[in-house]
Design a protein around this motif. Sequence first.
Motif, PDB file in Angstrom:
ATOM      1  N   GLY A 111       0.835  -1.200   0.000  1.00 19.29           N
ATOM      2  CA  GLY A 111       0.000   0.000   0.000  1.00 19.29           C
ATOM      3  C   GLY A 111       0.860   1.235   0.000  1.00 19.29           C
ATOM      4  N   GLY A 112       0.368   2.273   0.632  1.00 24.96           N
ATOM      5  CA  GLY A 112       1.119   3.511   0.668  1.00 24.96           C
ATOM      6  C   GLY A 112       0.423   4.552   1.502  1.00 24.96           C
ATOM      7  N   LYS A 113       0.977   5.742   1.464  1.00 28.78           N
ATOM      8  CA  LYS A 113       0.452   6.859   2.225  1.00 28.78           C
ATOM      9  C   LYS A 113       0.530   8.101   1.351  1.00 28.78           C
ATOM     10  CE  LYS A 113       0.748   8.621   6.910  1.00 28.78           C
ATOM     11  NZ  LYS A 113       1.362   8.431   8.217  1.00 28.78           N
ATOM     12  N   ILE A 114      -0.558   8.866   1.328  1.00 26.35           N
ATOM     13  CA  ILE A 114      -0.629  10.077   0.521  1.00 26.35           C
ATOM     14  C   ILE A 114      -0.299  11.273   1.408  1.00 26.35           C
ATOM     15  CG2 ILE A 114      -2.137  11.560  -0.860  1.00 26.35           C
ATOM     16  CD1 ILE A 114      -3.805   8.941  -1.404  1.00 26.35           C
ATOM     17  N   PHE A 115       0.611  12.113   0.935  1.00 24.10           N
ATOM     18  CA  PHE A 115       0.995  13.333   1.638  1.00 24.10           C
ATOM     19  C   PHE A 115       0.472  14.508   0.830  1.00 24.10           C
ATOM     20  CE2 PHE A 115       3.809   9.969   2.855  1.00 24.10           C
ATOM     21  CZ  PHE A 115       3.913  10.116   4.230  1.00 24.10           C
ATOM     22  N   LYS A 116      -0.729  14.948   1.170  1.00 25.16           N
ATOM     23  CA  LYS A 116      -1.406  15.990   0.398  1.00 25.16           C
ATOM     24  C   LYS A 116      -0.602  17.278   0.332  1.00 25.16           C
ATOM     25  CE  LYS A 116      -6.081  14.376   1.366  1.00 25.16           C
ATOM     26  NZ  LYS A 116      -7.366  14.720   1.969  1.00 25.16           N
ATOM     27  N   ASP A 117      -0.071  17.717   1.467  1.00 25.20           N
ATOM     28  CA  ASP A 117       0.652  18.988   1.502  1.00 25.20           C
ATOM     29  C   ASP A 117       1.889  18.981   0.607  1.00 25.20           C
ATOM     30  OD1 ASP A 117      -1.205  19.960   3.281  1.00 25.20           O
ATOM     31  OD2 ASP A 117       0.102  19.854   5.034  1.00 25.20           O
ATOM     32  N   GLN A 118       2.535  17.829   0.489  1.00 27.01           N
ATOM     33  CA  GLN A 118       3.736  17.727  -0.337  1.00 27.01           C
ATOM     34  C   GLN A 118       3.435  17.279  -1.759  1.00 27.01           C
ATOM     35  OE1 GLN A 118       3.369  16.442   2.746  1.00 27.01           O
ATOM     36  NE2 GLN A 118       4.794  17.664   3.927  1.00 27.01           N
ATOM     37  N   GLY A 119       2.209  16.866  -2.028  1.00 20.62           N
ATOM     38  CA  GLY A 119       1.822  16.450  -3.378  1.00 20.62           C
ATOM     39  C   GLY A 119       2.449  15.143  -3.823  1.00 20.62           C
ATOM     40  N   VAL A 120       2.713  14.248  -2.861  1.00 16.11           N
ATOM     41  CA  VAL A 120       3.312  12.961  -3.204  1.00 16.11           C
ATOM     42  C   VAL A 120       2.575  11.816  -2.523  1.00 16.11           C
ATOM     43  CG1 VAL A 120       5.645  13.886  -3.585  1.00 16.11           C
ATOM     44  CG2 VAL A 120       5.027  12.994  -1.342  1.00 16.11           C
TER      45      VAL A 120
END
Length: 161
Positions: free
Chosen positions: A80-89
Amino acid sequence: MTSASPQSPAGPARRTVVAAVGAAGLAAALTACGSGDDSSDTVDTGSGNGTGSAAGGATQDGGGAGGAALARTADIPEGGGKIFKDQGVVVTQPTAGTYKAFSSKCTHQGCAVGSVAKGVIVCPCHNSEFSVTDGSVKKGPATQALAAAKITVSGDEIRLA
């Protein structure tokens, strides 16, 4: 004989209105991007906890190179993964100890991806799916892969390069 002016002086010129709207939008975007704190809005999806060294799209770094730490390796679920909205990644761990990073902007119409599970990154706007391994399109309507982002893994810290 009087002639009518082709432009009515009754209100602001269209250029003035367009410039004001653009400036207001830019100000709103800059305000949203510059929160000044280290907290980030993240979406954590997937299963399992993986630890290990960098492989694939990440580089092993002995020093503190890169920006502020995004996450700990244990925060990124295997498969899976993790979304970092503030960094756009979005940071993924396709297999144990292998960490990858991609832009969180869907290549179809620019929506932010919304979840990561079962080996795919999903865009909620039109349900495009991308591989957690290489960002390639698994299901359209998107036709282009997510852009790779550079990360470094040092010990148990993951940083943007």
